[in-house]
Design a protein around this motif. Structure first.
Motif, PDB file in Angstrom:
ATOM      1  N   SER A 118     -15.264  -9.140  20.147  1.00 22.04           N
ATOM      2  CA  SER A 118     -13.145  -9.133  20.570  1.00 22.04           C
ATOM      3  C   SER A 118     -13.420  -9.129  22.106  1.00 22.04           C
ATOM      4  O   SER A 118     -12.285  -9.354  22.422  1.00 22.04           O
ATOM      5  N   SER A 119     -14.451  -9.198  22.956  1.00 27.03           N
ATOM      6  CA  SER A 119     -14.127 -10.038  24.212  1.00 27.03           C
ATOM      7  C   SER A 119     -14.166 -11.276  23.991  1.00 27.03           C
ATOM      8  O   SER A 119     -12.344 -11.579  25.219  1.00 27.03           O
ATOM      9  N   ILE A 120     -13.491 -11.797  23.500  1.00 27.87           N
ATOM     10  CA  ILE A 120     -12.994 -13.674  23.295  1.00 27.87           C
ATOM     11  C   ILE A 120     -11.902 -14.358  22.615  1.00 27.87           C
ATOM     12  O   ILE A 120     -11.126 -14.763  21.831  1.00 27.87           O
ATOM     13  N   THR A 121     -11.274 -12.440  21.746  1.00 34.97           N
ATOM     14  CA  THR A 121     -10.449 -12.652  20.624  1.00 34.97           C
ATOM     15  C   THR A 121      -9.701 -12.271  20.750  1.00 34.97           C
ATOM     16  O   THR A 121      -9.879 -10.926  20.854  1.00 34.97           O
ATOM     17  N   ASN A 122      -8.295 -11.801  20.560  1.00 37.98           N
ATOM     18  CA  ASN A 122      -7.151 -10.775  20.077  1.00 37.98           C
ATOM     19  C   ASN A 122      -7.187 -11.331  18.679  1.00 37.98           C
ATOM     20  O   ASN A 122      -6.196  -9.915  18.220  1.00 37.98           O
ATOM     21  N   LEU A 123      -7.476 -11.526  17.739  1.00 36.93           N
ATOM     22  CA  LEU A 123      -7.318 -11.877  16.039  1.00 36.93           C
ATOM     23  C   LEU A 123      -8.124  -9.983  15.667  1.00 36.93           C
ATOM     24  O   LEU A 123      -8.772  -9.766  16.107  1.00 36.93           O
ATOM     25  N   PRO A 124      -7.553  -9.324  14.827  1.00 40.55           N
ATOM     26  CA  PRO A 124      -8.044  -8.055  14.083  1.00 40.55           C
ATOM     27  C   PRO A 124      -9.824  -8.730  13.599  1.00 40.55           C
ATOM     28  O   PRO A 124      -9.770  -9.495  13.452  1.00 40.55           O
ATOM     29  N   ILE A 125     -10.326  -8.086  14.051  1.00 31.21           N
ATOM     30  CA  ILE A 125     -11.598  -7.914  13.096  1.00 31.21           C
ATOM     31  C   ILE A 125     -11.958  -6.838  12.051  1.00 31.21           C
ATOM     32  O   ILE A 125     -11.830  -6.189  11.802  1.00 31.21           O
ATOM     33  N   ILE A 126     -12.132  -8.048  10.884  1.00 29.58           N
ATOM     34  CA  ILE A 126     -12.955  -6.857   9.620  1.00 29.58           C
ATOM     35  C   ILE A 126     -14.555  -7.041   9.164  1.00 29.58           C
ATOM     36  O   ILE A 126     -14.134  -8.410   9.631  1.00 29.58           O
ATOM     37  N   LEU A 127     -15.324  -6.374   9.279  1.00 28.67           N
ATOM     38  CA  LEU A 127     -16.509  -6.329   8.708  1.00 28.67           C
ATOM     39  C   LEU A 127     -15.943  -6.629   7.492  1.00 28.67           C
ATOM     40  O   LEU A 127     -16.306  -5.193   6.553  1.00 28.67           O
ATOM     41  N   LYS A 128     -17.314  -7.125   7.147  1.00 22.59           N
ATOM     42  CA  LYS A 128     -17.010  -7.363   5.876  1.00 22.59           C
ATOM     43  C   LYS A 128     -18.921  -7.032   5.209  1.00 22.59           C
ATOM     44  O   LYS A 128     -19.333  -7.786   6.119  1.00 22.59           O
ATOM     45  N   GLY A 129     -19.257  -6.943   4.128  1.00 22.66           N
ATOM     46  CA  GLY A 129     -20.065  -6.652   3.819  1.00 22.66           C
ATOM     47  C   GLY A 129     -20.527  -4.771   4.094  1.00 22.66           C
ATOM     48  O   GLY A 129     -21.966  -4.314   4.289  1.00 22.66           O
ATOM     49  N   ILE A 130     -19.894  -3.681   4.852  1.00 25.23           N
ATOM     50  CA  ILE A 130     -19.910  -2.012   4.824  1.00 25.23           C
ATOM     51  C   ILE A 130     -20.283  -1.351   3.985  1.00 25.23           C
ATOM     52  O   ILE A 130     -19.345  -1.505   2.699  1.00 25.23           O
ATOM     53  N   LEU A 131     -21.297  -1.056   3.986  1.00 25.70           N
ATOM     54  CA  LEU A 131     -22.137  -0.398   2.551  1.00 25.70           C
ATOM     55  C   LEU A 131     -21.641   1.454   2.682  1.00 25.70           C
ATOM     56  O   LEU A 131     -22.313   1.815   2.018  1.00 25.70           O
ATOM     57  N   THR A 132     -21.947   2.282   3.479  1.00 25.22           N
ATOM     58  CA  THR A 132     -22.290   2.914   3.692  1.00 25.22           C
ATOM     59  C   THR A 132     -21.608   3.837   4.920  1.00 25.22           C
ATOM     60  O   THR A 132     -20.576   3.402   5.775  1.00 25.22           O
ATOM     61  N   ALA A 133     -20.899   5.009   4.108  1.00 27.72           N
ATOM     62  CA  ALA A 133     -20.167   5.851   5.670  1.00 27.72           C
ATOM     63  C   ALA A 133     -20.612   5.791   7.123  1.00 27.72           C
ATOM     64  O   ALA A 133     -20.039   5.889   7.895  1.00 27.72           O
ATOM     65  N   GLU A 134     -21.869   5.758   7.164  1.00 21.73           N
ATOM     66  CA  GLU A 134     -22.373   5.858   8.719  1.00 21.73           C
ATOM     67  C   GLU A 134     -21.924   4.529   9.091  1.00 21.73           C
ATOM     68  O   GLU A 134     -21.337   4.863  10.312  1.00 21.73           O
ATOM     69  N   ASP A 135     -22.147   3.776   8.967  1.00 32.68           N
ATOM     70  CA  ASP A 135     -22.221   2.689   8.953  1.00 32.68           C
ATOM     71  C   ASP A 135     -20.097   2.165   9.083  1.00 32.68           C
ATOM     72  O   ASP A 135     -19.887   2.454  10.786  1.00 32.68           O
ATOM     73  N   ALA A 136     -18.968   2.635   9.018  1.00 31.16           N
ATOM     74  CA  ALA A 136     -17.930   2.785   8.458  1.00 31.16           C
ATOM     75  C   ALA A 136     -17.654   3.872   9.967  1.00 31.16           C
ATOM     76  O   ALA A 136     -16.700   3.379  10.708  1.00 31.16           O
ATOM     77  N   GLY A 137     -18.781   4.763  10.295  1.00 33.72           N
ATOM     78  CA  GLY A 137     -18.290   6.129  11.151  1.00 33.72           C
ATOM     79  C   GLY A 137     -18.694   4.959  12.571  1.00 33.72           C
ATOM     80  O   GLY A 137     -17.920   5.280  13.730  1.00 33.72           O
ATOM     81  N   PRO A 143     -13.446  -1.051  19.268  1.00 38.58           N
ATOM     82  CA  PRO A 143     -11.464  -0.819  19.601  1.00 38.58           C
ATOM     83  C   PRO A 143     -11.485  -2.670  18.975  1.00 38.58           C
ATOM     84  O   PRO A 143     -10.092  -2.286  18.009  1.00 38.58           O
ATOM     85  N   GLY A 144     -12.306  -3.586  18.440  1.00 38.13           N
ATOM     86  CA  GLY A 144     -12.111  -4.408  17.858  1.00 38.13           C
ATOM     87  C   GLY A 144     -11.562  -4.418  16.527  1.00 38.13           C
ATOM     88  O   GLY A 144     -10.829  -4.892  15.453  1.00 38.13           O
ATOM     89  N   VAL A 145     -12.219  -4.011  15.625  1.00 37.97           N
ATOM     90  CA  VAL A 145     -11.982  -3.662  14.116  1.00 37.97           C
ATOM     91  C   VAL A 145     -11.423  -2.814  14.085  1.00 37.97           C
ATOM     92  O   VAL A 145     -10.965  -2.124  14.159  1.00 37.97           O
ATOM     93  N   LYS A 146     -10.509  -3.428  13.057  1.00 43.56           N
ATOM     94  CA  LYS A 146      -9.409  -2.941  12.458  1.00 43.56           C
ATOM     95  C   LYS A 146      -9.703  -3.034  11.032  1.00 43.56           C
ATOM     96  O   LYS A 146      -8.648  -2.241  10.494  1.00 43.56           O
ATOM     97  N   GLY A 147     -10.271  -2.847  10.422  1.00 46.81           N
ATOM     98  CA  GLY A 147     -10.958  -2.847   8.832  1.00 46.81           C
ATOM     99  C   GLY A 147     -12.134  -3.352   8.601  1.00 46.81           C
ATOM    100  O   GLY A 147     -12.791  -4.085   9.295  1.00 46.81           O
ATOM    101  N   ILE A 148     -12.459  -2.899   7.459  1.00 47.47           N
ATOM    102  CA  ILE A 148     -13.437  -2.857   6.626  1.00 47.47           C
ATOM    103  C   ILE A 148     -13.546  -3.639   5.297  1.00 47.47           C
ATOM    104  O   ILE A 148     -12.512  -2.513   4.626  1.00 47.47           O
ATOM    105  N   LEU A 149     -14.215  -4.800   5.210  1.00 42.30           N
ATOM    106  CA  LEU A 149     -14.590  -4.788   3.443  1.00 42.30           C
ATOM    107  C   LEU A 149     -15.576  -4.635   2.676  1.00 42.30           C
ATOM    108  O   LEU A 149     -16.661  -4.848   3.550  1.00 42.30           O
ATOM    109  N   VAL A 150     -15.138  -3.415   2.010  1.00 37.83           N
ATOM    110  CA  VAL A 150     -16.538  -2.682   1.479  1.00 37.83           C
ATOM    111  C   VAL A 150     -16.878  -3.991   0.190  1.00 37.83           C
ATOM    112  O   VAL A 150     -16.799  -4.306  -0.421  1.00 37.83           O
TER     113      VAL A 150
END
Ligand code: FMN
Length: 262
Positions: A118-137, A143-150
């Motif tokens: 997040s410190s080197i880009t202004n592009l939104p970050i989407i995390l691909k590979g999240i499988l639990t509510a805990e990690d989503a939390g 703050p750079g994370v704008k989306g989750i790809l389950v």
């Protein structure tokens, strides 16, 4: 389209070939952070609109079919985005090994690296590979994370992990409206799309169906796969009484627990 770091066509060539298309770049955060940063800059310059950081491949899973088939990248294909990457293994070795061993990603990847990104880009970050509510939390605290790809990497990483459609509701509940949630893995029909949207996905992605379309009839084959999915979704919406995407809701999907009460 999410373009892979490991694509056999470069970031720039794909961009030039599809000026009107919305593209995101799938990034592996590699041990060589300078190289990783250059990839990010190339994606920004070429007009990609988000970085999709794959977080479920700190090491490559045991892919028995790849091992049995002795999978290697065919000699006429290469991985142009990784040209110039000096790693402990040479680039060509990395390319050869990806099918059955070496990981492109830093095995020590952690949440700190998401903050670095997040410190080197202004592009939104989407995390691909999240499988639990805990990690989503936890993602909500970055703050750079704008989306989750389950995603479970199409079942290619760890045997026995849940199907993405099963964990989607808990992840949607964990992030509420604060992050967009998408899903991939096993989407094969319009009713699969309908179910994912009903359970709170903002959009779905397909992996192998696009490859099958390509194998069947090149670019036209991929377009046909998309057309089939789209028309099946239209049909499923019509027959379930949904006039718009906004009318697709959770009541359309019941699980096993519903039948066990009958
Ligand atoms: C041949 C193949 C190569 C893949 N390469 C990547 C990759 O480079 N990066 C990545 O994040 N996911 C990769 N994936 C996983 C897909 O992005 C996606 O999560 C998965 O294919 C979705 O499941 P589906 O194929 O059932 O639609 C790959 C999947 C396949 C089948």
């Amino acid at each position: 389209m999410i373009v892979s770091t490991y694509g056999t066509t470069s970031i720039e060539d794909i961009s030039t070939a599809s000026p009107g298309g919305l593209k995101w770049f799938q990034l592996y955060i590699m041990p060589d952070r300078q190289f990783t940063q250059r990839l990010v800059q190339r994606a920004e310059t070429a007009g990609y609109k988000a970085l999709v950081v794959t977080v479920d491949l700190p090491v490559v899973g045991k892919r028995y079919p790849d091992l049995t088939n002795r999978f290697q990248l065919p000699p006429h294909l290469s991985v142009p985005n990784l040209q110039g990457l000096e790693s402990s293994a040479s680039q060509s070795k990395d390319e050869r090994d990806y099918g059955g061993g070496a990981s492109p990603e830093d095995p020590a990847l952690s949440w700190k690296d998401i903050d670095w990104l997040s410190s080197i880009t202004n592009l939104p970050i989407i995390l691909k590979g999240i499988l639990t509510a805990e990690d989503a939390g936890i993602a909500l605290d970055h703050p750079g994370v704008k989306g989750i790809l389950v995603s479970n990497h199409g079942g290619r990483q760890l045997d026995g992990v849940p199907a993405t459609i099963e964990v989607l509701p808990e992840i949607v509940a964990a992030v509420g409206e604060r992050l967009e949630v998408y899903l991939d893995g096993g989407v094969r029909t319009g009713t699969d799309v309908l179910k994912a949207l009903a359970l709170g996905a903002r959009a779905v992605f397909v992996g192998r169906p696009a490859i099958w379309g390509l194998a069947y009839n090149g670019e036209d084959g991929v377009a046909e796969v998309m057309t089939i999915l789209r028309s099946e979704l239209d049909l499923a919406m019509t027959l379930s009484g949904c006039r718009s995407l906004a009318e697709i809701n959770r009541s359309l999907v019941v699980g096993e627990e519903y039948y066990s009460k009958l």
